[in-house]
Design an enzyme around this catalytic site. Structure first.
Site, short mmCIF file in Angstrom:
data_model
loop_
_atom_site.label_atom_id
_atom_site.label_comp_id
_atom_site.label_asym_id
_atom_site.label_seq_id
_atom_site.Cartn_x
_atom_site.Cartn_y
_atom_site.Cartn_z
N GLY A 1 0.32 -1.14 -0.23
CA GLY A 1 -0.04 -0.17 0.35
C GLY A 1 0.65 1.42 0.24
O GLY A 1 0.76 2.69 -0.92
N CYS A 2 1.65 1.62 0.75
CA CYS A 2 2.61 2.23 0.40
C CYS A 2 3.68 2.95 -0.69
O CYS A 2 3.79 4.06 -1.05
CB CYS A 2 3.09 2.45 2.17
N THR A 3 3.78 1.54 -1.13
CA THR A 3 4.66 2.03 -2.52
C THR A 3 3.99 2.08 -3.23
O THR A 3 3.78 3.15 -4.09
CB THR A 3 5.43 0.18 -2.27
#
Length: 155
Positions: A46-48
């Site tokens: 998700g953060c990527t």
């Protein structure tokens, strides 16, 4: 946990190390609008996705005089690896003791897979050139969030 920030609030000041260990302060970014986005952990799916979406929007954001800054509790060395792996060109800051996350109410209890846990609350703030909160987004989804910001900014 701090009170959630609202439009018109003064954005809490900070100075944090970037991926290379150099200090970056909110004060040093005055004169431009700033998107501060808080994310749980570098190199997670998700953060990527969120970070790569911000990278893809940088041209339009820069043309609109908006600077993007990502903040997570990751140490600078991990942020440097994340930056290199994903080709990110905007600052990634390390808030290892979570003091800045807490000052933005972006750390605390949240629901994860139906359980209440304590951690980073994925949040984004648009800060005006004078250091006041224009928009505060809490509990955002990694996917589609940058596109929503672009629409809200008229880009």
């Amino acid at each position: 946990m701090s009170e959630r920030l609202q439009p018109g609030d003064v954005a809490p000041g900070f100075e944090l190390p970037d991926a290379d260990g150099a200090p970056v302060s909110l004060e040093s970014l005055r004169g431009r609008r700033v998107i501060l986005y808080f994310y749980p952990a570098a190199m997670t799916p998700g953060c990527t996705k969120e970070s790569v979406d911000f990278q893809g929007a940088l041209g339009d954001l820069d043309a609109a005089n908006v600077t993007v800054v990502g903040i997570s509790p990751d140490p600078p060395a991990k942020l440097a690896k994340f930056r290199e792996k994903e080709g990110l060109t905007f600052p990634l800051l390390s808030d290892a003791d979570k003091k800045v996350l807490e000052s933005y109410a972006a750390y605390g209890e949240k629901k994860s897979y139906g359980r209440v846990v304590v951690g980073v609350i994925r949040s984004t703030f648009l800060i005006d050139a004078d250091g006041k909160v224009e928009k505060a987004y809490y509990n955002v989804k990694a996917t589609g969030h940058v596109e929503r910001l672009r629409r809200d900014l008229g880009l």
